[in-house]
Design a protein around this motif. Sequence first.
Motif, PDB file in Angstrom:
ATOM      1  N   ALA A 145      43.167  33.251  35.076  1.00 48.58           N
ATOM      2  CA  ALA A 145      43.362  31.748  34.928  1.00 48.58           C
ATOM      3  C   ALA A 145      42.010  30.900  35.095  1.00 48.58           C
ATOM      4  O   ALA A 145      41.676  30.119  34.449  1.00 48.58           O
ATOM      5  CB  ALA A 145      44.507  31.154  35.714  1.00 48.58           C
ATOM      6  N   MET A 146      40.999  31.521  36.056  1.00 48.06           N
ATOM      7  CA  MET A 146      40.075  30.747  36.470  1.00 48.06           C
ATOM      8  C   MET A 146      38.952  31.202  35.540  1.00 48.06           C
ATOM      9  O   MET A 146      38.016  30.494  35.707  1.00 48.06           O
ATOM     10  CB  MET A 146      39.820  31.605  37.786  1.00 48.06           C
ATOM     11  CG  MET A 146      38.460  30.798  38.738  1.00 48.06           C
ATOM     12  SD  MET A 146      38.031  31.695  40.102  1.00 48.06           S
ATOM     13  CE  MET A 146      39.591  31.178  40.963  1.00 48.06           C
ATOM     14  N   GLY A 147      39.223  32.176  34.655  1.00 50.08           N
ATOM     15  CA  GLY A 147      38.216  32.577  33.727  1.00 50.08           C
ATOM     16  C   GLY A 147      37.417  33.928  33.889  1.00 50.08           C
ATOM     17  O   GLY A 147      36.282  34.242  33.201  1.00 50.08           O
ATOM     18  N   TYR A 148      37.824  34.812  34.646  1.00 45.82           N
ATOM     19  CA  TYR A 148      37.459  35.979  34.738  1.00 45.82           C
ATOM     20  C   TYR A 148      37.666  36.802  33.633  1.00 45.82           C
ATOM     21  O   TYR A 148      38.949  37.119  33.172  1.00 45.82           O
ATOM     22  CB  TYR A 148      37.854  36.799  36.008  1.00 45.82           C
ATOM     23  CG  TYR A 148      37.068  36.286  37.352  1.00 45.82           C
ATOM     24  CD1 TYR A 148      36.113  37.184  37.911  1.00 45.82           C
ATOM     25  CD2 TYR A 148      37.029  35.031  37.782  1.00 45.82           C
ATOM     26  CE1 TYR A 148      35.340  36.698  38.739  1.00 45.82           C
ATOM     27  CE2 TYR A 148      36.125  34.703  38.919  1.00 45.82           C
ATOM     28  CZ  TYR A 148      35.365  35.539  39.422  1.00 45.82           C
ATOM     29  OH  TYR A 148      34.501  35.081  40.474  1.00 45.82           O
ATOM     30  N   ASP A 149      36.956  37.635  33.236  1.00 42.81           N
ATOM     31  CA  ASP A 149      36.707  38.411  31.938  1.00 42.81           C
ATOM     32  C   ASP A 149      37.652  39.849  32.028  1.00 42.81           C
ATOM     33  O   ASP A 149      37.895  40.314  30.875  1.00 42.81           O
ATOM     34  CB  ASP A 149      35.461  38.592  31.200  1.00 42.81           C
ATOM     35  CG  ASP A 149      34.836  37.131  30.687  1.00 42.81           C
ATOM     36  OD1 ASP A 149      35.498  36.309  30.378  1.00 42.81           O
ATOM     37  OD2 ASP A 149      33.629  36.932  31.197  1.00 42.81           O
ATOM     38  N   TYR A 150      37.581  40.414  33.195  1.00 45.26           N
ATOM     39  CA  TYR A 150      38.344  41.418  33.334  1.00 45.26           C
ATOM     40  C   TYR A 150      38.769  41.635  35.019  1.00 45.26           C
ATOM     41  O   TYR A 150      38.150  41.037  35.629  1.00 45.26           O
ATOM     42  CB  TYR A 150      37.691  42.609  32.885  1.00 45.26           C
ATOM     43  CG  TYR A 150      36.413  43.376  33.740  1.00 45.26           C
ATOM     44  CD1 TYR A 150      36.752  43.785  34.846  1.00 45.26           C
ATOM     45  CD2 TYR A 150      35.244  43.059  33.280  1.00 45.26           C
ATOM     46  CE1 TYR A 150      35.613  44.355  35.757  1.00 45.26           C
ATOM     47  CE2 TYR A 150      34.132  43.330  34.079  1.00 45.26           C
ATOM     48  CZ  TYR A 150      34.453  44.225  35.245  1.00 45.26           C
ATOM     49  OH  TYR A 150      33.417  44.405  36.049  1.00 45.26           O
ATOM     50  N   LEU A 151      39.925  42.398  35.095  1.00 44.06           N
ATOM     51  CA  LEU A 151      40.632  42.734  36.291  1.00 44.06           C
ATOM     52  C   LEU A 151      40.535  44.182  36.480  1.00 44.06           C
ATOM     53  O   LEU A 151      41.085  44.994  35.579  1.00 44.06           O
ATOM     54  CB  LEU A 151      41.966  42.057  36.252  1.00 44.06           C
ATOM     55  CG  LEU A 151      41.979  40.547  35.907  1.00 44.06           C
ATOM     56  CD1 LEU A 151      43.534  40.423  35.981  1.00 44.06           C
ATOM     57  CD2 LEU A 151      41.167  39.709  36.809  1.00 44.06           C
ATOM     58  N   HIS A 152      39.867  44.745  37.593  1.00 46.88           N
ATOM     59  CA  HIS A 152      39.620  46.202  37.682  1.00 46.88           C
ATOM     60  C   HIS A 152      40.149  46.656  39.033  1.00 46.88           C
ATOM     61  O   HIS A 152      40.259  45.963  40.104  1.00 46.88           O
ATOM     62  CB  HIS A 152      37.860  46.412  38.099  1.00 46.88           C
ATOM     63  CG  HIS A 152      37.542  47.585  38.106  1.00 46.88           C
ATOM     64  ND1 HIS A 152      36.213  48.004  38.328  1.00 46.88           N
ATOM     65  CD2 HIS A 152      38.356  48.890  38.343  1.00 46.88           C
ATOM     66  CE1 HIS A 152      36.288  49.493  38.416  1.00 46.88           C
ATOM     67  NE2 HIS A 152      37.607  49.954  38.617  1.00 46.88           N
ATOM     68  N   LEU A 153      41.392  47.507  38.717  1.00 46.67           N
ATOM     69  CA  LEU A 153      42.516  47.574  39.810  1.00 46.67           C
ATOM     70  C   LEU A 153      42.144  48.953  40.583  1.00 46.67           C
ATOM     71  O   LEU A 153      41.822  50.037  39.962  1.00 46.67           O
ATOM     72  CB  LEU A 153      44.059  47.640  39.232  1.00 46.67           C
ATOM     73  CG  LEU A 153      44.466  46.471  39.460  1.00 46.67           C
ATOM     74  CD1 LEU A 153      44.656  46.030  40.883  1.00 46.67           C
ATOM     75  CD2 LEU A 153      43.772  45.321  38.543  1.00 46.67           C
ATOM     76  N   THR A 154      41.847  48.766  41.875  1.00 46.07           N
ATOM     77  CA  THR A 154      41.722  49.975  42.642  1.00 46.07           C
ATOM     78  C   THR A 154      42.525  50.026  43.982  1.00 46.07           C
ATOM     79  O   THR A 154      43.466  49.325  44.060  1.00 46.07           O
ATOM     80  CB  THR A 154      40.023  50.223  43.058  1.00 46.07           C
ATOM     81  OG1 THR A 154      40.076  51.444  43.700  1.00 46.07           O
ATOM     82  CG2 THR A 154      39.509  49.066  44.032  1.00 46.07           C
ATOM     83  N   SER A 155      42.035  50.721  45.028  1.00 46.27           N
ATOM     84  CA  SER A 155      43.107  50.440  46.310  1.00 46.27           C
ATOM     85  C   SER A 155      42.444  51.048  47.388  1.00 46.27           C
ATOM     86  O   SER A 155      41.390  51.945  47.415  1.00 46.27           O
ATOM     87  CB  SER A 155      44.407  51.429  45.909  1.00 46.27           C
ATOM     88  OG  SER A 155      44.169  52.539  45.988  1.00 46.27           O
ATOM     89  N   GLY A 156      43.083  50.727  48.645  1.00 38.85           N
ATOM     90  CA  GLY A 156      42.495  51.534  49.864  1.00 38.85           C
ATOM     91  C   GLY A 156      41.246  50.853  50.413  1.00 38.85           C
ATOM     92  O   GLY A 156      40.707  49.997  49.938  1.00 38.85           O
ATOM     93  N   GLY A 157      41.078  51.600  51.530  1.00 37.73           N
ATOM     94  CA  GLY A 157      39.661  51.439  52.143  1.00 37.73           C
ATOM     95  C   GLY A 157      39.954  50.234  53.301  1.00 37.73           C
ATOM     96  O   GLY A 157      38.890  50.086  54.126  1.00 37.73           O
ATOM     97  N   ASN A 158      40.952  49.774  53.289  1.00 41.06           N
ATOM     98  CA  ASN A 158      41.096  48.673  54.573  1.00 41.06           C
ATOM     99  C   ASN A 158      41.859  49.262  55.903  1.00 41.06           C
ATOM    100  O   ASN A 158      41.784  48.482  56.641  1.00 41.06           O
ATOM    101  CB  ASN A 158      41.967  47.366  53.986  1.00 41.06           C
ATOM    102  CG  ASN A 158      41.736  45.943  54.737  1.00 41.06           C
ATOM    103  OD1 ASN A 158      40.631  45.853  54.949  1.00 41.06           O
ATOM    104  ND2 ASN A 158      42.917  45.468  54.761  1.00 41.06           N
ATOM    105  N   VAL A 159      42.374  50.141  55.653  1.00 38.54           N
ATOM    106  CA  VAL A 159      43.227  50.946  57.045  1.00 38.54           C
ATOM    107  C   VAL A 159      42.583  52.355  57.174  1.00 38.54           C
ATOM    108  O   VAL A 159      42.685  53.217  56.211  1.00 38.54           O
ATOM    109  CB  VAL A 159      44.562  50.873  56.480  1.00 38.54           C
ATOM    110  CG1 VAL A 159      45.234  51.436  57.810  1.00 38.54           C
ATOM    111  CG2 VAL A 159      45.041  49.441  56.514  1.00 38.54           C
ATOM    112  N   ALA A 160      41.974  52.522  58.300  1.00 39.18           N
ATOM    113  CA  ALA A 160      41.268  53.773  58.454  1.00 39.18           C
ATOM    114  C   ALA A 160      42.234  54.930  58.464  1.00 39.18           C
ATOM    115  O   ALA A 160      41.791  56.241  58.157  1.00 39.18           O
ATOM    116  CB  ALA A 160      40.517  53.568  59.867  1.00 39.18           C
ATOM    117  N   THR A 161      43.534  54.700  58.930  1.00 42.68           N
ATOM    118  CA  THR A 161      44.507  55.672  58.993  1.00 42.68           C
ATOM    119  C   THR A 161      45.460  56.047  57.550  1.00 42.68           C
ATOM    120  O   THR A 161      46.261  57.016  57.639  1.00 42.68           O
ATOM    121  CB  THR A 161      45.305  55.718  60.088  1.00 42.68           C
ATOM    122  OG1 THR A 161      45.971  54.336  60.051  1.00 42.68           O
ATOM    123  CG2 THR A 161      44.668  55.573  61.506  1.00 42.68           C
TER     124      THR A 161
END
Length: 376
Positions: free
Chosen positions: A255-271
């Motif tokens: 809605a803000m006007g970003y032209d694509y949304l790139h989905l990934t995951s992880g990396g925030n919890v070391a375990t």
Amino acid sequence: MSLLFTPRAVGPLTLKNRIVVAPMCMYSAVEGVPQPWHAQHIGRLALSGAGLVVIEATGVEPAGRISWADTGLWNDEQEAAFARIIRDIRTYSDTPIGIQLAHAGRKASTNPPWIDRGGPAPADKAWETFSASAQAFKADWHTPTALDQAGMDRVVEAFVDSAQRADRAGFDLVELHAAHGYLLTQFLSPLSNERTDEFGGSLENRMRFPLRVAQALRDAWPRTKALGVRFNGSDWTEGGITPDEAAAFGHALDAMGYDYLHLTSGGNVATARIPGDQPNYQVAFAEAVKAATPEANVMAVGMIVTPQQAEDLLVQGKADLIALARAVLDDPNWGHHAAVALGQPEGLPVQYERAGAAHWPGYATARALADGSVAA
């Protein structure tokens, strides 16, 4: 016609195909300045047959680098070096080149991964780190400083300045890095955001600072160029970001006007236990965001290795764009080989055509050896 090789509009940019080379850190800069390694690396990717190349996470301020060997875009020397690389590439390739702007937050001030497994930098190379909360990424890592209002203002201004530098340097696209446990993820995830002010608690509050950065970047980046964002669909840990929360964040960005949304995951919890060896292991997050915001350009990534696998994901409507990383490091001609596999024109540079499927008798043997279907 293969869907993978059908052009796709991404904002004002039209990609010749749906293949995107995802950002991959090279940990080879000097004081944030890209080196000859980067020139050959990015140039190589620009000839890969991909429709778009996005280069590595680049710090918007010195404290925003992941490691002391990361690229940066906060001064004139860095801007000039990137401009030279883009200018040279334009003499032999018209592939759009983007840059991922990033702030590592509490995961900054590290070594490159081949030094001490990427652990905290030694004292003579280390710097103060910042996050949503004063919570270390690991027990033996530095404790970050929780950003106050002045610190948040500084980070927003750094993203704006870097975007303006990226524009002057000649990049066609900017990707905002809000994934993999770096600063914006640290605000988004309830596992790393322990704030009790207006930037913590509810999803609306946790999104507040990332959306402020996103809006400032949207305002600073020309509408004549494309703007995307990469963010997490999961922390792979109970109590973390959920696909529904990711879908809400993606909807706000679209809605803000970003032209694509790139989905990934992880990396925030070391375990966290991440099934990174499983094909398509992150595609469900892209699918959830696509379902919530059907009009958005959604990009899937994560153990997508074969051309038919990429084609099937597009045909099934799970994503609009396919991002590849290590598959292209392994095979820098992945896009050209995919074209042949899916019955499309190979698209090699004329200098390389004599090694293509139409001209070289050894092509079929070379591919069979590469995919293991025949033994050497």
